[in-house]
Design a protein around this motif. Structure first.
Motif, PDB file in Angstrom:
ATOM      1  N   TRP A  63      13.869 -18.139 -31.882  1.00  0.00           N
ATOM      2  CA  TRP A  63      13.001 -18.625 -30.804  1.00  0.00           C
ATOM      3  C   TRP A  63      13.197 -20.111 -30.526  1.00  0.00           C
ATOM      4  O   TRP A  63      13.066 -20.554 -29.384  1.00  0.00           O
ATOM      5  CB  TRP A  63      11.547 -18.255 -31.089  1.00  0.00           C
ATOM      6  CG  TRP A  63      11.461 -16.756 -31.184  1.00  0.00           C
ATOM      7  CD1 TRP A  63      11.180 -16.017 -32.294  1.00  0.00           C
ATOM      8  CD2 TRP A  63      11.762 -15.826 -30.142  1.00  0.00           C
ATOM      9  NE1 TRP A  63      11.278 -14.673 -32.003  1.00  0.00           N
ATOM     10  CE2 TRP A  63      11.631 -14.524 -30.682  1.00  0.00           C
ATOM     11  CE3 TRP A  63      12.133 -15.931 -28.810  1.00  0.00           C
ATOM     12  CZ2 TRP A  63      11.848 -13.367 -29.948  1.00  0.00           C
ATOM     13  CZ3 TRP A  63      12.357 -14.774 -28.069  1.00  0.00           C
ATOM     14  CH2 TRP A  63      12.212 -13.524 -28.637  1.00  0.00           C
ATOM     15  N   ALA A  64      13.556 -20.883 -31.546  1.00  0.00           N
ATOM     16  CA  ALA A  64      13.882 -22.297 -31.311  1.00  0.00           C
ATOM     17  C   ALA A  64      15.196 -22.408 -30.533  1.00  0.00           C
ATOM     18  O   ALA A  64      15.323 -23.239 -29.627  1.00  0.00           O
ATOM     19  CB  ALA A  64      13.970 -23.050 -32.629  1.00  0.00           C
ATOM     20  N   TRP A  65      16.160 -21.566 -30.888  1.00  0.00           N
ATOM     21  CA  TRP A  65      17.425 -21.541 -30.147  1.00  0.00           C
ATOM     22  C   TRP A  65      17.166 -21.148 -28.691  1.00  0.00           C
ATOM     23  O   TRP A  65      17.716 -21.750 -27.765  1.00  0.00           O
ATOM     24  CB  TRP A  65      18.406 -20.574 -30.815  1.00  0.00           C
ATOM     25  CG  TRP A  65      19.601 -20.248 -29.981  1.00  0.00           C
ATOM     26  CD1 TRP A  65      20.591 -21.099 -29.568  1.00  0.00           C
ATOM     27  CD2 TRP A  65      19.926 -18.973 -29.435  1.00  0.00           C
ATOM     28  NE1 TRP A  65      21.506 -20.425 -28.799  1.00  0.00           N
ATOM     29  CE2 TRP A  65      21.120 -19.115 -28.710  1.00  0.00           C
ATOM     30  CE3 TRP A  65      19.323 -17.716 -29.499  1.00  0.00           C
ATOM     31  CZ2 TRP A  65      21.722 -18.050 -28.054  1.00  0.00           C
ATOM     32  CZ3 TRP A  65      19.930 -16.654 -28.847  1.00  0.00           C
ATOM     33  CH2 TRP A  65      21.119 -16.831 -28.137  1.00  0.00           C
ATOM     34  N   ALA A  66      16.307 -20.155 -28.484  1.00  0.00           N
ATOM     35  CA  ALA A  66      15.971 -19.712 -27.132  1.00  0.00           C
ATOM     36  C   ALA A  66      15.336 -20.850 -26.338  1.00  0.00           C
ATOM     37  O   ALA A  66      15.741 -21.123 -25.192  1.00  0.00           O
ATOM     38  CB  ALA A  66      15.031 -18.508 -27.183  1.00  0.00           C
ATOM     39  N   ALA A  67      14.348 -21.512 -26.932  1.00  0.00           N
ATOM     40  CA  ALA A  67      13.666 -22.604 -26.230  1.00  0.00           C
ATOM     41  C   ALA A  67      14.658 -23.721 -25.889  1.00  0.00           C
ATOM     42  O   ALA A  67      14.645 -24.257 -24.775  1.00  0.00           O
ATOM     43  CB  ALA A  67      12.520 -23.148 -27.086  1.00  0.00           C
ATOM     44  N   TYR A  68      15.520 -24.069 -26.832  1.00  0.00           N
ATOM     45  CA  TYR A  68      16.523 -25.103 -26.578  1.00  0.00           C
ATOM     46  C   TYR A  68      17.445 -24.679 -25.426  1.00  0.00           C
ATOM     47  O   TYR A  68      17.763 -25.481 -24.535  1.00  0.00           O
ATOM     48  CB  TYR A  68      17.346 -25.384 -27.838  1.00  0.00           C
ATOM     49  CG  TYR A  68      18.351 -26.482 -27.634  1.00  0.00           C
ATOM     50  CD1 TYR A  68      18.009 -27.809 -27.839  1.00  0.00           C
ATOM     51  CD2 TYR A  68      19.637 -26.195 -27.187  1.00  0.00           C
ATOM     52  CE1 TYR A  68      18.936 -28.829 -27.623  1.00  0.00           C
ATOM     53  CE2 TYR A  68      20.563 -27.198 -26.965  1.00  0.00           C
ATOM     54  CZ  TYR A  68      20.207 -28.512 -27.178  1.00  0.00           C
ATOM     55  OH  TYR A  68      21.113 -29.506 -26.947  1.00  0.00           O
TER      56      TYR A  68
END
Length: 192
Positions: free
Chosen positions: A92-97
């Protein structure tokens, strides 16, 4: 800012990926940092008509269908999980980035700066754009994944270059790039 050659971000990405194999986010940050150094505006939104709006509405509405995909036997699950484990905050951090930074930086650099600087036809621009993703796939995934990673992003880069020229700005390429990144995130979420 600086006259960053189109090939330099791929070189930086590959070098950082090889130097810090357990931290893929360092390679992504180095790639985007290099792109940011080369930005040269002005950047315009361009024209979006009803047809494009309807296309985007339907495309985004269909995204959740990717979560219904069965397990794909050829998906490189182990390698993707290793990449996500090396990304602070995981999927989810990768997605947000990806949604907040990747789309804006890549479109500003590739379609906003490189496309304007070089008079390449859209397919030539797409081949150059695909190279960067092919390098990342060649280093991060099993070897056969180089070709689909390169081909898919080269095709998308061709479409986005033609779209930026036709519509006079980055709006439609940004929105369809956001869709592509969302589709990739949901594909990974459905498989990992």
């Amino acid at each position: 800012m600086l006259p960053v050659p189109w090939w330099l971000p791929a070189l930086i990405l590959g070098a950082a990926r090889l130097l810090w194999p357990q931290q893929p986010f360092i390679a992504v940050l180095a790639y985007h940092g290099t792109c940011l150094l080369g930005l040269k505006g002005p950047f315009t939104w361009g024209r979006l008509g009803r047809r494009e709006g309807l296309f985007l509405l339907l495309a985004f509405a269909a995204l959740p269908l990717l979560l219904l995909l069965p397990a794909l036997p050829f998906f490189p699950k182990a390698q993707v999980n290793a990449l996500l484990a090396g990304w602070p905050g995981g999927l989810w951090a990768w997605a947000a980035y990806s949604f907040l930074f990747n789309v804006l930086i890549e479109e500003a650099f590739w379609r906003g700066t490189v496309l304007r600087r070089h008079g390449w036809p859209p397919w030539g621009h797409g081949l150059a754009f695909g190279l960067h993703h092919g390098v990342a796939a060649a280093i991060s995934l099993p070897w056969p994944w180089f070709l689909p990673a390169w081909a898919a992003t080269a095709t998308a880069g061709t479409f986005w270059a033609a779209s930026a020229r036709r519509r006079g700005g980055l709006g439609f390429p940004m929105l369809t790039h956001l869709w592509a990144d969302a589709a990739l995130v949901l594909l990974v979420a459905s498989q990992c």
